[in-house]
Motif scaffolding. Structure first.
Motif, PDB file in Angstrom:
ATOM      1  N   VAL A   1      -1.559   5.405  11.486  1.00 27.68           N
ATOM      2  CA  VAL A   1      -0.901   5.321  12.788  1.00 27.68           C
ATOM      3  C   VAL A   1      -0.649   3.844  13.065  1.00 27.68           C
ATOM      4  O   VAL A   1      -1.573   3.033  13.090  1.00 27.68           O
ATOM      5  N   MET A   2       0.612   3.499  13.283  1.00 31.53           N
ATOM      6  CA  MET A   2       0.989   2.111  13.524  1.00 31.53           C
ATOM      7  C   MET A   2       1.079   1.851  15.025  1.00 31.53           C
ATOM      8  O   MET A   2       0.726   2.707  15.854  1.00 31.53           O
ATOM      9  N   LYS A   3       1.550   0.669  15.389  1.00 32.06           N
ATOM     10  CA  LYS A   3       1.645   0.291  16.794  1.00 32.06           C
ATOM     11  C   LYS A   3       2.512   1.299  17.551  1.00 32.06           C
ATOM     12  O   LYS A   3       3.410   1.925  16.991  1.00 32.06           O
ATOM     13  N   LYS A   4       2.206   1.427  18.841  1.00 39.89           N
ATOM     14  CA  LYS A   4       2.893   2.362  19.738  1.00 39.89           C
ATOM     15  C   LYS A   4       2.718   3.810  19.305  1.00 39.89           C
ATOM     16  O   LYS A   4       3.510   4.687  19.650  1.00 39.89           O
ATOM     17  N   GLY A   5       1.658   4.055  18.509  1.00 36.90           N
ATOM     18  CA  GLY A   5       1.329   5.416  18.122  1.00 36.90           C
ATOM     19  C   GLY A   5       2.254   6.028  17.102  1.00 36.90           C
ATOM     20  O   GLY A   5       2.245   7.256  16.909  1.00 36.90           O
ATOM     21  N   ARG A   6       3.030   5.219  16.371  1.00 38.02           N
ATOM     22  CA  ARG A   6       3.994   5.773  15.428  1.00 38.02           C
ATOM     23  C   ARG A   6       3.277   6.233  14.159  1.00 38.02           C
ATOM     24  O   ARG A   6       2.527   5.472  13.551  1.00 38.02           O
ATOM     25  N   PRO A   7       3.514   7.470  13.734  1.00 35.06           N
ATOM     26  CA  PRO A   7       2.946   7.914  12.450  1.00 35.06           C
ATOM     27  C   PRO A   7       3.658   7.220  11.294  1.00 35.06           C
ATOM     28  O   PRO A   7       4.866   6.969  11.350  1.00 35.06           O
ATOM     29  N   ALA A   8       2.923   6.896  10.255  1.00 30.36           N
ATOM     30  CA  ALA A   8       3.497   6.174   9.119  1.00 30.36           C
ATOM     31  C   ALA A   8       2.655   6.457   7.883  1.00 30.36           C
ATOM     32  O   ALA A   8       1.686   7.228   7.920  1.00 30.36           O
ATOM     33  N   HIS A   9       3.052   5.832   6.777  1.00 30.27           N
ATOM     34  CA  HIS A   9       2.309   5.936   5.527  1.00 30.27           C
ATOM     35  C   HIS A   9       2.105   4.533   4.947  1.00 30.27           C
ATOM     36  O   HIS A   9       2.983   3.668   5.065  1.00 30.27           O
ATOM     37  N   THR A  10       0.968   4.336   4.307  1.00 28.59           N
ATOM     38  CA  THR A  10       0.773   3.159   3.466  1.00 28.59           C
ATOM     39  C   THR A  10       1.016   3.576   2.029  1.00 28.59           C
ATOM     40  O   THR A  10       0.349   4.479   1.500  1.00 28.59           O
ATOM     41  N   LEU A  11       2.011   2.949   1.402  1.00 26.63           N
ATOM     42  CA  LEU A  11       2.274   3.163  -0.018  1.00 26.63           C
ATOM     43  C   LEU A  11       1.413   2.183  -0.806  1.00 26.63           C
ATOM     44  O   LEU A  11       1.452   0.979  -0.575  1.00 26.63           O
ATOM     45  N   SER A  12       0.623   2.696  -1.750  1.00 23.58           N
ATOM     46  CA  SER A  12      -0.237   1.860  -2.598  1.00 23.58           C
ATOM     47  C   SER A  12       0.155   2.072  -4.049  1.00 23.58           C
ATOM     48  O   SER A  12       0.376   3.207  -4.485  1.00 23.58           O
ATOM     49  N   VAL A  13       0.237   0.965  -4.781  1.00 24.77           N
ATOM     50  CA  VAL A  13       0.616   1.000  -6.190  1.00 24.77           C
ATOM     51  C   VAL A  13      -0.375   0.139  -6.965  1.00 24.77           C
ATOM     52  O   VAL A  13      -0.562  -1.039  -6.649  1.00 24.77           O
ATOM     53  N   LEU A  14      -1.016   0.713  -7.969  1.00 26.91           N
ATOM     54  CA  LEU A  14      -1.943  -0.016  -8.828  1.00 26.91           C
ATOM     55  C   LEU A  14      -1.276  -0.211 -10.181  1.00 26.91           C
ATOM     56  O   LEU A  14      -0.772   0.760 -10.785  1.00 26.91           O
ATOM     57  N   CYS A  15      -1.261  -1.448 -10.663  1.00 26.66           N
ATOM     58  CA  CYS A  15      -0.553  -1.717 -11.908  1.00 26.66           C
ATOM     59  C   CYS A  15      -1.152  -2.940 -12.592  1.00 26.66           C
ATOM     60  O   CYS A  15      -1.958  -3.670 -12.017  1.00 26.66           O
ATOM     61  N   SER A  16      -0.726  -3.170 -13.833  1.00 23.53           N
ATOM     62  CA  SER A  16      -1.125  -4.388 -14.533  1.00 23.53           C
ATOM     63  C   SER A  16      -0.324  -5.562 -13.963  1.00 23.53           C
ATOM     64  O   SER A  16       0.771  -5.372 -13.417  1.00 23.53           O
ATOM     65  N   PRO A  17      -0.833  -6.780 -14.073  1.00 25.01           N
ATOM     66  CA  PRO A  17      -0.080  -7.936 -13.568  1.00 25.01           C
ATOM     67  C   PRO A  17       1.318  -8.047 -14.160  1.00 25.01           C
ATOM     68  O   PRO A  17       2.247  -8.485 -13.476  1.00 25.01           O
ATOM     69  N   ASP A  18       1.495  -7.640 -15.419  1.00 23.71           N
ATOM     70  CA  ASP A  18       2.796  -7.750 -16.054  1.00 23.71           C
ATOM     71  C   ASP A  18       3.835  -6.832 -15.425  1.00 23.71           C
ATOM     72  O   ASP A  18       5.044  -7.084 -15.539  1.00 23.71           O
ATOM     73  N   HIS A  19       3.405  -5.746 -14.776  1.00 22.49           N
ATOM     74  CA  HIS A  19       4.347  -4.788 -14.191  1.00 22.49           C
ATOM     75  C   HIS A  19       4.590  -5.036 -12.713  1.00 22.49           C
ATOM     76  O   HIS A  19       5.438  -4.359 -12.108  1.00 22.49           O
TER      77      HIS A  19
END
Length: 400
Positions: free
Chosen positions: A284-302
């Protein structure tokens, strides 16, 4: 011996023939290296070795001799075709192709041309094909499955190349060194484009010598014998991944205005482009807005490529980035029979003991659809078949 880790000491610089000499000195078979090179450019190159001294230290010197009169200059497109058509073990072909792809990308950026059109000149001659294919074949022959390397000495001053007088590090080496710890290390050109491309492609992490139990050491000599330092590359070999951990990067972005129907395609695209994992977390972001956190795990080269993909395919205005270290289980795939159908099972193991054994769900789901059975039933049958075959948590690992 298989599943070995190699740590490269490039504190005096690195070139393709030096790394090849070190791997041959560590025990790689010359006949295996020669056979791989002959598969790519038949009857064109002869590799031999001698023992030399560099600043009073014994080292192995790899000699690469062209046995054709006029070896042609080649583009990355033509080299890629040679590798694709050669009868090479898959790991050798994949590693060699990746090394040349990285080298072509650096040269293309330096000269402002398309990668496929890069004319390699001195780095694309037969000796460089021998160095790249030979190093990859030597790693395969030694059973090396993971590589790390310390900081690389690049040198200083100027050299004369095909395009005139160039500063050291030469432009291609500087481009290949981005994101790696480097030092000057002394006067002259200490790292070549081919050597740096091998390090950046094969080494998964830049680290000082990790804790490891050595079982072999190889020393490869450069051409010059300098009185102030030993002009050598060293390779230290140990069984298994020495540190057990890998460097990783985690990319994150908060997004509150993307059509949710697009998220499955975004996640799939990230995984197809080399992400180790990608996921969404509701927030939940500011002003109560629903949202998503996108997370990406990768090697440094990518990281750079995946960061660009996030910007292109989502509506985010910024991407956070943080360094991570992950400890993966060693993995292998086995197959079990479920109702006369082969189902792959991913087996995670550590120190010879199975920790996880999980049937591949896409294959389970496909079989369930074909048989009109609940997926949970087929999943249970696949897990039971894996356990009956000896692949259960807590069991000792056996060779499939």
């Amino acid at each position: 011996m298989s599943d070995r880790h190699a740590w490269i000491d490039a504190s005096a610089g690195v070139a393709g023939d030096m790394l090849l000499g070190a791997l041959l000195d560590a025990g790689a078979r010359l006949e295996a290296v020669q056979a791989a090179i002959d598969a790519v450019v038949p009857g064109s190159i002869r590799v031999s070795t001698t023992e030399v001294t560099r600043a009073g230290l014994r080292a192995g010197k790899a000699h690469v001799e062209a046995v054709t009169d006029s070896p042609p200059h080649r583009t990355w497109t033509s080299i890629r075709a040679l590798l694709a058509g050669a009868a090479l073990p898959a790991p050798v072909r994949e590693r060699a192709t990746a090394v040349f792809a990285r080298l072509a990308g650096a040269e293309a950026r330096v000269h402002g041309v398309e990668a496929g059109d890069v004319h390699f000149h001195e780095v694309g001659a037969l000796d460089a094909i021998a160095d790249v294919v030979g190093v990859c074949a030597a790693l395969h022959d030694l059973g090396v499955t993971s590589v790390s390397c310390g900081p690389v000495a690049l040198g200083s001053g100027h050299v004369r190349g095909a395009h005139g007088r160039l500063p050291v590090p030469v432009p291609a080496v500087a481009e290949l060194s981005r994101g790696w710890r480097v030092v000057a290390g002394g006067p002259g050109e200490l790292a070549t484009p081919t050597g740096m491309a091998l390090v950046r492609t094969l080494a998964e992490v830049c680290e000082d010598l990790p804790a490891m139990t050595l079982d072999a050491v190889g020393v490869g000599a450069g051409h010059r014998d300098r009185p102030d330092r030993a002009n050598v590359v060293r390779v230290l070999l140990a069984a298994g991944n020495a540190s057990g951990t890998e460097e990783a990067v985690q990319l994150e972005a908060n997004v509150d205005d993307l059509d949710p129907r697009l998220w499955p395609g975004v996640l799939a695209g990230l995984l197809e482009r080399g992400a180790g994992d990608a996921w969404l977390t509701p927030i939940v972001m500011k002003k109560g807005r629903p949202a998503h956190t996108l997370s990406v795990l990768c090697s440094p080269d990518h990281a750079e490529r995946l960061r660009a993909y996030v910007f292109e395919h989502t509506s985010t205005l910024g991407v956070r980035e943080s360094a991570r270290r992950k400890t993966p289980l060693d993995r292998l795939f086995v197959t079990v029979r479920v109702r006369d159908t082969a189902i792959p099972v991913k087996v995670g193991h550590r120190n010879g003991v199975i920790v996880q054994a999980m049937p591949e769900f896409d294959d389970v789901a496909a079989l369930a659809r074909r048989l009109s059975l609940p997926e949970r039933v087929v999943l249970q049958e696949a897990a039971a078949a894996a356990s009956a075959a000896g692949y259960a948590a807590g069991a000792r690992l056996r060779t499939p």
